[in-house]
Design a protein around this motif. Sequence first.
Motif, PDB file in Angstrom:
ATOM      1  N   MET A  95       2.926 -30.825  55.901  1.00 34.06           N
ATOM      2  CA  MET A  95       1.581 -31.850  56.281  1.00 34.06           C
ATOM      3  C   MET A  95       1.737 -32.733  55.076  1.00 34.06           C
ATOM      4  SD  MET A  95      -2.608 -30.867  56.161  1.00 34.06           S
ATOM      5  CE  MET A  95      -2.313 -29.250  56.455  1.00 34.06           C
ATOM      6  N   ARG A  96       1.756 -33.801  55.395  1.00 34.65           N
ATOM      7  CA  ARG A  96       1.251 -35.093  54.420  1.00 34.65           C
ATOM      8  C   ARG A  96       0.295 -34.840  53.500  1.00 34.65           C
ATOM      9  NH1 ARG A  96       1.359 -40.639  57.537  1.00 34.65           N
ATOM     10  NH2 ARG A  96       0.902 -41.115  55.489  1.00 34.65           N
ATOM     11  N   PRO A  97       0.349 -35.133  52.277  1.00 32.83           N
ATOM     12  CA  PRO A  97      -0.414 -35.094  51.227  1.00 32.83           C
ATOM     13  C   PRO A  97      -1.884 -35.849  51.487  1.00 32.83           C
ATOM     14  CG  PRO A  97       1.761 -35.553  50.269  1.00 32.83           C
ATOM     15  CD  PRO A  97       1.725 -35.794  51.592  1.00 32.83           C
ATOM     16  N   ASN A  98      -1.568 -37.073  52.065  1.00 28.03           N
ATOM     17  CA  ASN A  98      -3.155 -37.776  52.526  1.00 28.03           C
ATOM     18  C   ASN A  98      -4.006 -37.144  53.350  1.00 28.03           C
ATOM     19  OD1 ASN A  98      -4.863 -39.920  52.270  1.00 28.03           O
ATOM     20  ND2 ASN A  98      -3.761 -40.836  54.012  1.00 28.03           N
ATOM     21  N   SER A  99      -3.381 -36.520  54.532  1.00 19.07           N
ATOM     22  CA  SER A  99      -4.144 -35.743  55.502  1.00 19.07           C
ATOM     23  C   SER A  99      -4.573 -34.377  55.115  1.00 19.07           C
ATOM     24  CB  SER A  99      -3.389 -35.695  56.896  1.00 19.07           C
ATOM     25  OG  SER A  99      -2.273 -34.651  56.679  1.00 19.07           O
ATOM     26  N   ALA A 100      -3.778 -33.721  54.005  1.00 18.85           N
ATOM     27  CA  ALA A 100      -4.291 -32.628  53.409  1.00 18.85           C
ATOM     28  C   ALA A 100      -5.608 -32.939  52.390  1.00 18.85           C
ATOM     29  CB  ALA A 100      -3.284 -31.788  52.734  1.00 18.85           C
ATOM     30  N   ALA A 101      -5.451 -33.839  51.701  1.00 23.80           N
ATOM     31  CA  ALA A 101      -6.290 -34.529  50.851  1.00 23.80           C
ATOM     32  C   ALA A 101      -7.923 -34.756  51.458  1.00 23.80           C
ATOM     33  CB  ALA A 101      -5.975 -35.529  50.023  1.00 23.80           C
ATOM     34  N   GLN A 102      -7.433 -35.515  52.885  1.00 21.26           N
ATOM     35  CA  GLN A 102      -8.540 -35.762  53.465  1.00 21.26           C
ATOM     36  C   GLN A 102      -9.496 -34.602  54.173  1.00 21.26           C
ATOM     37  OE1 GLN A 102      -7.064 -38.464  56.692  1.00 21.26           O
ATOM     38  NE2 GLN A 102      -7.375 -40.286  55.359  1.00 21.26           N
ATOM     39  N   LEU A 103      -8.682 -33.662  54.759  1.00 21.98           N
ATOM     40  CA  LEU A 103      -9.184 -32.493  55.276  1.00 21.98           C
ATOM     41  C   LEU A 103      -9.831 -31.519  54.300  1.00 21.98           C
ATOM     42  CD1 LEU A 103      -9.697 -30.475  57.615  1.00 21.98           C
ATOM     43  CD2 LEU A 103      -7.315 -29.534  57.058  1.00 21.98           C
ATOM     44  N   SER A 104      -9.441 -31.587  53.130  1.00 22.73           N
ATOM     45  CA  SER A 104     -10.075 -30.770  51.951  1.00 22.73           C
ATOM     46  C   SER A 104     -11.297 -31.517  51.879  1.00 22.73           C
ATOM     47  CB  SER A 104      -9.248 -30.851  50.473  1.00 22.73           C
ATOM     48  OG  SER A 104      -9.692 -30.301  49.678  1.00 22.73           O
ATOM     49  N   ALA A 105     -11.422 -32.886  51.683  1.00 24.32           N
ATOM     50  CA  ALA A 105     -12.610 -33.397  51.459  1.00 24.32           C
ATOM     51  C   ALA A 105     -13.734 -33.393  52.314  1.00 24.32           C
ATOM     52  CB  ALA A 105     -12.385 -35.052  50.777  1.00 24.32           C
ATOM     53  N   VAL A 106     -13.154 -33.489  53.470  1.00 20.55           N
ATOM     54  CA  VAL A 106     -14.259 -33.186  54.603  1.00 20.55           C
ATOM     55  C   VAL A 106     -14.736 -31.894  54.826  1.00 20.55           C
ATOM     56  CG1 VAL A 106     -14.387 -33.437  57.326  1.00 20.55           C
ATOM     57  CG2 VAL A 106     -13.257 -35.235  55.915  1.00 20.55           C
ATOM     58  N   GLU A 107     -13.941 -30.818  54.576  1.00 24.64           N
ATOM     59  CA  GLU A 107     -14.289 -29.438  54.751  1.00 24.64           C
ATOM     60  C   GLU A 107     -15.521 -29.487  53.724  1.00 24.64           C
ATOM     61  OE1 GLU A 107     -10.798 -27.235  54.021  1.00 24.64           O
ATOM     62  OE2 GLU A 107     -10.509 -26.956  56.193  1.00 24.64           O
ATOM     63  N   PRO A 167     -12.240 -33.599  64.107  1.00 23.03           N
ATOM     64  CA  PRO A 167     -10.902 -34.633  64.245  1.00 23.03           C
ATOM     65  C   PRO A 167     -10.009 -34.520  62.989  1.00 23.03           C
ATOM     66  CG  PRO A 167     -13.079 -35.619  64.777  1.00 23.03           C
ATOM     67  CD  PRO A 167     -13.351 -34.552  64.234  1.00 23.03           C
ATOM     68  N   TYR A 168     -10.502 -33.999  61.695  1.00 24.85           N
ATOM     69  CA  TYR A 168      -9.623 -33.953  60.551  1.00 24.85           C
ATOM     70  C   TYR A 168      -8.762 -32.888  60.672  1.00 24.85           C
ATOM     71  CZ  TYR A 168     -12.135 -37.832  58.496  1.00 24.85           C
ATOM     72  OH  TYR A 168     -12.598 -39.244  58.165  1.00 24.85           O
ATOM     73  N   ARG A 169      -9.188 -31.651  61.303  1.00 21.06           N
ATOM     74  CA  ARG A 169      -8.326 -30.488  61.567  1.00 21.06           C
ATOM     75  C   ARG A 169      -7.366 -30.806  62.576  1.00 21.06           C
ATOM     76  NH1 ARG A 169     -12.544 -25.335  61.537  1.00 21.06           N
ATOM     77  NH2 ARG A 169     -12.786 -25.086  59.419  1.00 21.06           N
ATOM     78  N   ARG A 170      -7.831 -31.422  63.462  1.00 26.12           N
ATOM     79  CA  ARG A 170      -6.548 -31.814  64.613  1.00 26.12           C
ATOM     80  C   ARG A 170      -5.545 -32.629  63.874  1.00 26.12           C
ATOM     81  NH1 ARG A 170     -11.329 -31.963  67.649  1.00 26.12           N
ATOM     82  NH2 ARG A 170     -11.440 -34.199  67.477  1.00 26.12           N
ATOM     83  N   LYS A 171      -6.111 -33.957  63.163  1.00 28.84           N
ATOM     84  CA  LYS A 171      -5.182 -34.517  62.398  1.00 28.84           C
ATOM     85  C   LYS A 171      -4.123 -34.065  61.791  1.00 28.84           C
ATOM     86  CE  LYS A 171      -4.535 -38.606  59.314  1.00 28.84           C
ATOM     87  NZ  LYS A 171      -5.308 -39.607  58.714  1.00 28.84           N
ATOM     88  N   ALA A 172      -4.667 -33.233  60.822  1.00 29.76           N
ATOM     89  CA  ALA A 172      -3.831 -32.387  59.810  1.00 29.76           C
ATOM     90  C   ALA A 172      -3.052 -31.454  60.885  1.00 29.76           C
ATOM     91  CB  ALA A 172      -4.677 -31.431  58.831  1.00 29.76           C
ATOM     92  N   GLY A 173      -3.416 -30.893  61.647  1.00 32.63           N
ATOM     93  CA  GLY A 173      -2.556 -29.884  62.709  1.00 32.63           C
ATOM     94  C   GLY A 173      -1.377 -30.616  63.154  1.00 32.63           C
TER      95      GLY A 173
END
Length: 52
Positions: free
Chosen positions: A1-13, A31-37
């Motif tokens: 997973m790209r660091p950016n999408s992982a960071a976004q998912l963490s923040a949104v969680e 949407p953030y979980r789908r994007k990270a997946g």
Amino acid sequence: MRPNSAAQLSAVENLAHDAKGTLIRPKLLGPYRRKAGHMADYAGREQEFRTT
């Protein structure tokens, strides 16, 4: 997973759950979980998806 999408998912969680850990905003999180997946699935397989 790209660091950016992982960071976004963490923040949104963090925003999608209350202080007790209860999910209070599932539509925000989805949407953030789908994007990270998708990013995790794509990572390392870029050649499979190239059209040229």
